[in-house]
Design a protein around this motif. Structure first.
Motif, PDB file in Angstrom:
ATOM      1  N   ARG A  19      45.864  32.267  41.454  1.00 59.47           N
ATOM      2  CA  ARG A  19      45.130  31.460  42.769  1.00 59.47           C
ATOM      3  C   ARG A  19      44.220  32.778  42.979  1.00 59.47           C
ATOM      4  O   ARG A  19      42.997  32.574  43.591  1.00 59.47           O
ATOM      5  CB  ARG A  19      45.966  30.971  43.530  1.00 59.47           C
ATOM      6  N   ALA A  20      44.817  34.074  43.216  1.00 61.34           N
ATOM      7  CA  ALA A  20      43.980  35.083  43.721  1.00 61.34           C
ATOM      8  C   ALA A  20      42.967  35.487  42.611  1.00 61.34           C
ATOM      9  O   ALA A  20      41.716  35.804  43.016  1.00 61.34           O
ATOM     10  CB  ALA A  20      45.073  36.321  43.755  1.00 61.34           C
ATOM     11  N   GLY A  21      42.990  35.592  41.295  1.00 58.95           N
ATOM     12  CA  GLY A  21      42.039  35.668  40.313  1.00 58.95           C
ATOM     13  C   GLY A  21      40.971  34.848  40.394  1.00 58.95           C
ATOM     14  O   GLY A  21      39.976  34.933  40.082  1.00 58.95           O
ATOM     15  N   ILE A  57      40.975  40.636  48.817  1.00 54.64           N
ATOM     16  CA  ILE A  57      40.698  40.234  47.225  1.00 54.64           C
ATOM     17  C   ILE A  57      39.279  39.974  47.024  1.00 54.64           C
ATOM     18  O   ILE A  57      38.986  40.200  45.888  1.00 54.64           O
ATOM     19  CB  ILE A  57      41.783  39.024  46.979  1.00 54.64           C
ATOM     20  N   GLY A  58      38.846  39.054  47.944  1.00 50.28           N
ATOM     21  CA  GLY A  58      37.146  38.874  47.818  1.00 50.28           C
ATOM     22  C   GLY A  58      36.231  40.084  47.693  1.00 50.28           C
ATOM     23  O   GLY A  58      35.522  40.001  46.865  1.00 50.28           O
ATOM     24  N   LEU A  59      36.895  41.195  48.508  1.00 47.53           N
ATOM     25  CA  LEU A  59      36.126  42.508  48.331  1.00 47.53           C
ATOM     26  C   LEU A  59      36.280  42.957  46.976  1.00 47.53           C
ATOM     27  O   LEU A  59      35.345  43.660  46.715  1.00 47.53           O
ATOM     28  CB  LEU A  59      36.438  43.091  49.595  1.00 47.53           C
ATOM     29  N   MET A  60      37.328  42.968  46.786  1.00 43.90           N
ATOM     30  CA  MET A  60      37.787  43.475  45.351  1.00 43.90           C
ATOM     31  C   MET A  60      36.627  42.939  44.175  1.00 43.90           C
ATOM     32  O   MET A  60      36.402  43.417  43.633  1.00 43.90           O
ATOM     33  CB  MET A  60      39.170  43.148  45.046  1.00 43.90           C
ATOM     34  N   VAL A  75      48.413  41.505  41.292  1.00 44.40           N
ATOM     35  CA  VAL A  75      49.512  40.790  42.034  1.00 44.40           C
ATOM     36  C   VAL A  75      50.851  40.682  41.040  1.00 44.40           C
ATOM     37  O   VAL A  75      51.920  40.852  41.540  1.00 44.40           O
ATOM     38  CB  VAL A  75      49.022  39.337  42.182  1.00 44.40           C
ATOM     39  N   LEU A  76      50.472  40.623  39.779  1.00 43.87           N
ATOM     40  CA  LEU A  76      51.700  40.605  38.826  1.00 43.87           C
ATOM     41  C   LEU A  76      52.406  41.956  39.004  1.00 43.87           C
ATOM     42  O   LEU A  76      53.873  42.074  38.994  1.00 43.87           O
ATOM     43  CB  LEU A  76      51.450  40.078  37.497  1.00 43.87           C
ATOM     44  N   VAL A  77      51.892  43.224  38.818  1.00 36.76           N
ATOM     45  CA  VAL A  77      52.393  44.395  39.178  1.00 36.76           C
ATOM     46  C   VAL A  77      53.204  44.652  40.235  1.00 36.76           C
ATOM     47  O   VAL A  77      54.276  45.164  40.282  1.00 36.76           O
ATOM     48  CB  VAL A  77      51.351  45.632  39.124  1.00 36.76           C
ATOM     49  N   GLU A  78      52.711  43.895  41.536  1.00 34.94           N
ATOM     50  CA  GLU A  78      53.189  44.190  42.719  1.00 34.94           C
ATOM     51  C   GLU A  78      54.653  43.303  42.648  1.00 34.94           C
ATOM     52  O   GLU A  78      55.693  43.558  43.022  1.00 34.94           O
ATOM     53  CB  GLU A  78      52.585  43.479  43.719  1.00 34.94           C
ATOM     54  N   ALA A  79      54.646  41.942  41.874  1.00 34.95           N
ATOM     55  CA  ALA A  79      55.615  41.292  41.622  1.00 34.95           C
ATOM     56  C   ALA A  79      56.636  42.121  40.937  1.00 34.95           C
ATOM     57  O   ALA A  79      58.111  41.802  41.228  1.00 34.95           O
ATOM     58  CB  ALA A  79      55.322  39.794  41.065  1.00 34.95           C
ATOM     59  N   LEU A  80      56.463  42.837  39.868  1.00 34.82           N
ATOM     60  CA  LEU A  80      57.181  43.366  39.067  1.00 34.82           C
ATOM     61  C   LEU A  80      57.955  44.457  39.772  1.00 34.82           C
ATOM     62  O   LEU A  80      59.137  44.625  39.589  1.00 34.82           O
ATOM     63  CB  LEU A  80      56.637  44.010  37.834  1.00 34.82           C
ATOM     64  N   ARG A 116      41.087  39.189  35.841  1.00 35.49           N
ATOM     65  CA  ARG A 116      42.231  39.590  35.107  1.00 35.49           C
ATOM     66  C   ARG A 116      42.626  40.787  36.056  1.00 35.49           C
ATOM     67  O   ARG A 116      43.904  40.960  36.031  1.00 35.49           O
ATOM     68  CB  ARG A 116      41.935  40.146  33.951  1.00 35.49           C
ATOM     69  N   GLN A 117      41.807  41.621  36.337  1.00 41.07           N
ATOM     70  CA  GLN A 117      42.417  42.836  37.173  1.00 41.07           C
ATOM     71  C   GLN A 117      43.058  42.512  38.540  1.00 41.07           C
ATOM     72  O   GLN A 117      43.991  42.903  38.870  1.00 41.07           O
ATOM     73  CB  GLN A 117      41.202  43.635  37.611  1.00 41.07           C
ATOM     74  N   VAL A 118      42.540  41.411  39.284  1.00 39.58           N
ATOM     75  CA  VAL A 118      43.114  40.814  40.318  1.00 39.58           C
ATOM     76  C   VAL A 118      44.421  40.318  40.098  1.00 39.58           C
ATOM     77  O   VAL A 118      45.551  40.555  40.428  1.00 39.58           O
ATOM     78  CB  VAL A 118      42.058  39.820  41.094  1.00 39.58           C
ATOM     79  N   ASN A 119      44.307  39.294  38.998  1.00 44.85           N
ATOM     80  CA  ASN A 119      45.601  38.586  38.698  1.00 44.85           C
ATOM     81  C   ASN A 119      46.813  39.813  38.399  1.00 44.85           C
ATOM     82  O   ASN A 119      47.771  39.697  38.596  1.00 44.85           O
ATOM     83  CB  ASN A 119      45.374  38.020  37.466  1.00 44.85           C
TER      84      ASN A 119
END
Length: 575
Positions: A104-106, A17-20, A34-39, A28-31
């Protein structure tokens, strides 16, 4: 479990994620990723869950049909709202649970890409968690204390509900803080005997207290409910048994297990049985009551019995004598009714019999409601009721009580069974039989609830499996190094199994302690309803505790097997 899983995934992919972030991805994109993955996971999991739920419903119906309950899968109906609601809730819960890990990821810095390990734990967040958990638990404990000391069940039940919710949330929040101390104690008691492998298992459980606490919390919730119900159910049986010993003067009880009334022919057969000193009939009539305060209470019932009922069921009174309630033109009322309407011994109550006339009866006794049997019943004699209700409208008996002549209890018991041979719809029980039937009824109810709670425990086991599996993936390089310096596959698998066992036992300790606290508080409230005996089923509690260790062992089998099959060189080369 979902929060725990996504937290672990975020921790494992910190560098990714740090590389991203380093190549230009915004918070916002990182966040959002993760939410799309959860969806997506929520949609797939919800669809599979709804399908499994229908299959489970069919299985439960067949199981209940097999134990005598009249349920048929032909009657199974699945409305369209059921799968839709299940899927919507499943997706929403998954996305909401992933929200905190996504945030937290964001917040991960691009500099995380330059580190081999994930970001260090947030000490401030740990302190906030500890304080919040302690405050919630303390508030819940105060609520439980107020519930236990309540004078009325209605007020106490509110405090009990608040206390259960607050202590449960508090234990979940403070779990990671407790994990450090309890795991060390459990390690000293259970793991040290396994030498270096046991110490490694202890350190692995202590490495991430938040993960250990969250994993144990899933098991804690299920076992807390089991422990609470075990205490309540055992106390109900013990209280009812105690009441039977103190109150029931009859030797035998005749009734229908389906609630059917007793025919006059069966009554005559009972009365004709040899070896009996008395037989008491009990009828129930619907009435409307008008008290001295001018209030008319509808849809009440009066228990009309022979005068010997006062000997067969020694109900305590707070005023007057119950035997006097069976005098002509007399009745008794329960304590709660008397307090509500200002009724005292000597007061006159107007009784409007639904199938007869209207009587003005004098209250001769006020009965205590601190009983289990016939709680809240109003009594009058059959002779009194017969003056106002025509014989053709007089209801049939719902219960017969009989007493044996001195020294003839065994022969009278057999005589009663023989007398009712032609009436199989009625059951004859002595006090021992009645206690067993009562225990079996409560036991059947508890077993059904335990069966449903077992599903929650299965979910908790899957959570432990999931956590261990992710933990094995997270520690791939570490596992390779351990194997390279001489740890055998057998020792590696044992280490993972011991780690799982200590996490499961940790959750069991919290759950059983919490559930027993709930159960004891609930019993204090039930004592206001006559269930005065507290009985903690230690054998059941002990069996559940031992079972939790077995659960941990079983949950670790698949992750441990996978870890043992890792190629050492490939594992060491893993970044």
């Amino acid at each position: 479990l979902i929060i725990n899983t996504f937290s672990m995934l975020v921790a494992q992919r910190t560098r990714e994620i740090g590389l991203m972030r380093a190549v230009g991805a915004s918070r916002r994109q990182v966040n959002r990723s993760v939410l799309v993955e959860a969806l997506l996971l929520g949609v797939v999991g919800s669809v599979l869950g709804v399908g499994a739920g229908v299959g489970l419903a069919v299985g439960l119906m067949k199981l209940m049909g097999g134990i005598g309950m009249k349920l048929s899968t032909d009657d199974l109906t699945v409305a369209w709202t059921t799968p839709v609601t299940g899927c919507v809730l499943g997706v929403l819960v998954t996305v909401l649970a992933a929200w905190l890990p996504a945030r937290r990821a964001g917040r991960i810095s691009p500099m995380a890409a330059l580190r081999d390990a994930g970001a260090p734990a947030d000490a401030r967040a740990g302190t906030v968690r500890a304080v919040t958990g302690a405050v919630l638990t303390a508030a819940g404990a105060v609520s439980l204390y107020l519930a236990a000391g309540a004078d009325k069940a209605s007020a106490g039940s509110g405090w009990l509900g608040i206390g259960v919710v607050l202590t449960l949330i508090g234990f979940v929040v403070v779990g990671p803080v407790l994990a450090g101390g309890l795991v060390r104690v459990l390690g000293a008691l259970l793991l040290r005997v396994f030498g270096p492998v046991g110490r490694l298992a202890e350190r692995n459980a202590l490495r991430n207290p938040r993960r250990t606490g969250a994993t144990g919390a899933a098991l804690m919730i299920g076992l807390a409910l089991v422990a609470c119900l075990a205490v309540v159910g055992s106390s109900m049986v013990a209280s009812a048994t105690d009441q039977l010993d103190k109150s029931v003067g009859a030797d035998f009880i005749v009734q229908s297990d389906t609630g059917a009334v007793i025919t006059p022919q069966a009554v005559e057969a009972v009365k004709a049985a040899p070896g009996l000193s008395r037989v008491t009939e009990l009828k129930v009539l619907d009435v409307d009551l008008t008290t001295p305060d001018g209030v008319t209470t509808k849809n009440e019932t009066i228990s009309a019995a022979d005068a010997t009922y006062a000997q067969d069921l020694r109900t305590e009174t707070v005023a007057g004598s119950l035997a006097d309630a069976y005098r002509p033109g007399s009745m008794s009322v329960p304590e709660g009714f008397a307090d509500k309407h200002g009724v005292r011994v000597g007061s006159t109550v107007t009784v409007d019999f639904r199938d007869g006339g209207t009587a003005r009866l004098t209250v001769r006794a006020v009965t205590s409601e601190d009983v289990v049997l016939d709680q809240g019943a109003m009594y009058a004699s059959i002779d009194t009721v017969a003056r106002y209700v025509p014989a053709e409208k007089m209801p049939l008996d719902v219960l017969l009580l009989a007493a044996a002549q001195d020294g003839q209890e065994a022969s009278a018991y057999q005589a009663l069974k023989s007398a009712l041979h032609d009436y199989p719809q009625y059951t004859v029980r002595d006090q021992t039989d009645y206690k067993k039937a009562l225990k079996d009824q409560i036991g059947q109810l508890l077993n059904m609830i335990y069966g449903l709670l077992a599903l929650a425990i299965v979910v908790a086991v899957l959570g432990v499996v999931n956590t261990l599996a992710l933990s094995v993936v997270e520690r791939t390089r570490e596992i390779g190094l351990l194997r390279a310096i001489g740890m055998s596959r057998r020792q590696l698998r044992r280490m993972i199994r011991l780690e799982s066992v200590v996490i499961a036992v940790f959750g069991a300790l919290l759950g059983l302690g919490l559930g027993m606290g709930w159960g004891v508080t609930a019993q204090k409230l039930l004592a206001l309803q006559g269930l005065t005996v507290l009985d903690v089923p230690w054998p059941t509690i002990g069996a559940v505790f031992v079972g939790s260790a077995v659960v941990g062992l079983v949950a670790a089998l698949a992750p441990a097997f996978r870890a043992g099959r890792m190629n050492v060189l490939n594992a060491i080369a893993t970044e």
